[in-house]
Write a protein that holds these residues in place. Structure first.
Motif, short mmCIF file in Angstrom:
data_model
loop_
_atom_site.label_atom_id
_atom_site.label_comp_id
_atom_site.label_asym_id
_atom_site.label_seq_id
_atom_site.Cartn_x
_atom_site.Cartn_y
_atom_site.Cartn_z
N SER A 1 27.42 23.46 32.56
CA SER A 1 28.72 23.51 31.90
C SER A 1 29.61 24.61 32.47
CB SER A 1 28.55 23.71 30.40
OG SER A 1 28.00 24.99 30.11
N TYR A 2 29.17 25.25 33.53
CA TYR A 2 29.93 26.33 34.13
C TYR A 2 30.30 26.01 35.58
CZ TYR A 2 28.40 29.37 30.30
OH TYR A 2 28.16 29.93 29.06
N ALA A 3 31.56 26.24 35.92
CA ALA A 3 31.92 26.33 37.32
C ALA A 3 31.42 27.68 37.82
CB ALA A 3 33.42 26.22 37.49
N MET A 4 31.07 27.76 39.09
CA MET A 4 30.51 28.98 39.65
C MET A 4 31.38 29.49 40.79
SD MET A 4 27.92 29.57 37.78
CE MET A 4 27.18 30.91 38.74
N GLY A 5 31.40 30.79 40.90
CA GLY A 5 32.16 31.40 41.98
C GLY A 5 31.39 32.55 42.60
N TRP A 6 31.74 32.86 43.84
CA TRP A 6 31.23 34.05 44.52
C TRP A 6 32.43 34.93 44.88
CZ3 TRP A 6 26.19 35.44 45.16
CH2 TRP A 6 25.21 34.46 44.97
N PHE A 7 32.27 36.20 44.60
CA PHE A 7 33.26 37.20 44.94
C PHE A 7 32.56 38.31 45.71
CE2 PHE A 7 36.99 36.07 42.30
CZ PHE A 7 36.45 35.04 41.56
N ARG A 8 33.33 39.16 46.36
CA ARG A 8 32.73 40.29 47.06
C ARG A 8 33.65 41.51 46.97
NH1 ARG A 8 33.17 37.97 53.30
NH2 ARG A 8 35.44 38.13 53.49
N GLN A 9 33.02 42.66 47.10
CA GLN A 9 33.79 43.91 47.08
C GLN A 9 33.21 44.85 48.11
OE1 GLN A 9 34.11 45.86 43.26
NE2 GLN A 9 35.95 46.93 43.90
N ALA A 10 34.06 45.22 49.07
CA ALA A 10 33.69 46.17 50.10
C ALA A 10 34.07 47.57 49.64
CB ALA A 10 34.39 45.82 51.40
N GLU B 1 37.34 40.57 45.98
CA GLU B 1 38.06 39.39 46.47
C GLU B 1 37.24 38.13 46.28
OE1 GLU B 1 38.84 39.20 50.64
OE2 GLU B 1 36.80 39.76 51.21
N PHE B 2 37.96 37.05 46.12
CA PHE B 2 37.35 35.74 45.98
C PHE B 2 36.74 35.29 47.30
CE2 PHE B 2 36.71 31.42 44.81
CZ PHE B 2 37.19 30.64 45.87
N VAL B 3 35.58 34.63 47.24
CA VAL B 3 34.94 34.10 48.44
C VAL B 3 34.85 32.58 48.39
CG1 VAL B 3 32.82 34.06 49.81
CG2 VAL B 3 33.58 36.20 48.76
N ALA B 4 34.22 32.05 47.34
CA ALA B 4 34.01 30.59 47.26
C ALA B 4 33.75 30.21 45.81
CB ALA B 4 32.83 30.18 48.14
N ALA B 5 33.99 28.95 45.50
CA ALA B 5 33.75 28.46 44.15
C ALA B 5 33.39 26.99 44.19
CB ALA B 5 34.97 28.68 43.25
N ARG C 1 33.61 19.54 43.69
CA ARG C 1 34.71 20.19 44.41
C ARG C 1 34.32 21.62 44.76
NH1 ARG C 1 39.70 19.93 40.54
NH2 ARG C 1 40.69 20.96 42.30
N THR C 2 34.78 22.04 45.93
CA THR C 2 34.56 23.42 46.36
C THR C 2 35.88 24.01 46.86
OG1 THR C 2 33.95 22.70 48.59
CG2 THR C 2 32.15 23.03 47.01
N HIS C 3 35.89 25.32 46.91
CA HIS C 3 37.11 26.02 47.37
C HIS C 3 36.67 27.31 48.03
CE1 HIS C 3 41.31 27.09 47.49
NE2 HIS C 3 41.06 28.23 46.88
N TYR C 4 37.31 27.65 49.16
CA TYR C 4 36.93 28.83 49.92
C TYR C 4 38.16 29.67 50.25
CZ TYR C 4 32.65 26.16 50.78
OH TYR C 4 31.48 25.43 50.64
N THR C 5 37.92 30.94 50.41
CA THR C 5 38.97 31.77 50.97
C THR C 5 39.03 31.50 52.47
OG1 THR C 5 39.89 34.01 50.98
CG2 THR C 5 37.55 33.80 51.49
N ASN C 6 40.20 31.68 53.05
CA ASN C 6 40.40 31.28 54.45
C ASN C 6 39.43 31.97 55.41
OD1 ASN C 6 42.47 29.57 53.77
ND2 ASN C 6 44.11 31.01 54.27
N SER C 7 39.12 33.23 55.14
CA SER C 7 38.32 33.99 56.10
C SER C 7 36.87 33.52 56.21
CB SER C 7 38.35 35.48 55.74
OG SER C 7 37.75 35.70 54.47
N VAL C 8 36.39 32.73 55.25
CA VAL C 8 35.00 32.24 55.32
C VAL C 8 34.93 30.74 55.53
CG1 VAL C 8 34.31 34.13 53.79
CG2 VAL C 8 34.61 31.82 52.85
N ALA D 1 39.54 35.90 39.10
CA ALA D 1 38.38 36.61 38.54
C ALA D 1 38.45 36.72 37.03
CB ALA D 1 38.28 37.99 39.16
N ASP D 2 39.65 36.81 36.47
CA ASP D 2 39.79 36.99 35.02
C ASP D 2 39.41 35.73 34.25
OD1 ASP D 2 43.16 36.11 34.21
OD2 ASP D 2 42.13 35.75 36.10
N LYS D 3 39.25 34.60 34.93
CA LYS D 3 38.86 33.36 34.25
C LYS D 3 37.35 33.17 34.23
CE LYS D 3 42.96 31.82 33.28
NZ LYS D 3 43.40 31.66 31.87
N TYR D 4 36.62 34.04 34.86
CA TYR D 4 35.16 33.95 34.86
C TYR D 4 34.61 34.74 33.67
CZ TYR D 4 35.31 31.68 39.38
OH TYR D 4 35.54 30.78 40.39
#
Length: 128
Positions: free
Chosen positions: A31-40, A46-50, A57-64, A112-115
């Motif tokens: 029942s949950y959408a999942m996301g990956w974020f990262r922080q250097a 920053e958002f990475v993928a979801a 459906r999937t979604h990625y940040t451009n750099s990955v 991120a605030d929606k997770y």
């Protein structure tokens, strides 16, 4: 409320690969959408993928895009992030997060605030 634990981080040379796992317990994972974020260090998270709850459906940040693949196994309550062609700039703490999903819910993959729930993070270090 689902509880998330990441694993699979480590040290890898540039051009190498890692697979991160996010294990969920205590809730209905499907029942949950999942996301990956990262922080250097010294940078904002920053958002990475979801991926949507059913995985359609999937979604990625451009750099990955083209290097990382997000997937999920709802039978095993696990989300995965396969990372290939890693670069030093991919070095960060990687977090998985869960976003409540339902028939009337809008998917906000990048916000991120929606997770609702976050894991503790796993360190990924890419050496040059």
């Amino acid at each position: 409320q689902v509880h998330l634990v990441e694993s699979g981080g480590g040290l890898v040379q540039a051009g190498g690969s890692l697979r991160l796992s996010c294990a969920a317990t205590g809730g209905t994972f499907s029942s949950y959408a999942m996301g990956w974020f990262r922080q250097a260090p010294g940078k904002e998270r920053e958002f990475v993928a979801a991926i949507t709850a059913a995985g359609g459906r999937t979604h990625y940040t451009n750099s990955v895009e083209g290097r990382f693949v997000i997937s999920r196994d709802n039978a095993r309550d696990t989300a995965l992030l396969q990372m290939s062609s890693l670069k030093p700039e991919d070095t960060a703490v990687y977090y998985c997060a869960a976003q409540t999903s339902g028939p009337d819910s809008t998917w906000y993959p990048r916000r991120a605030d929606k997770y609702n729930t976050w894991g503790q993070g796993t360190q990924v270090t890419v050496s040059s």
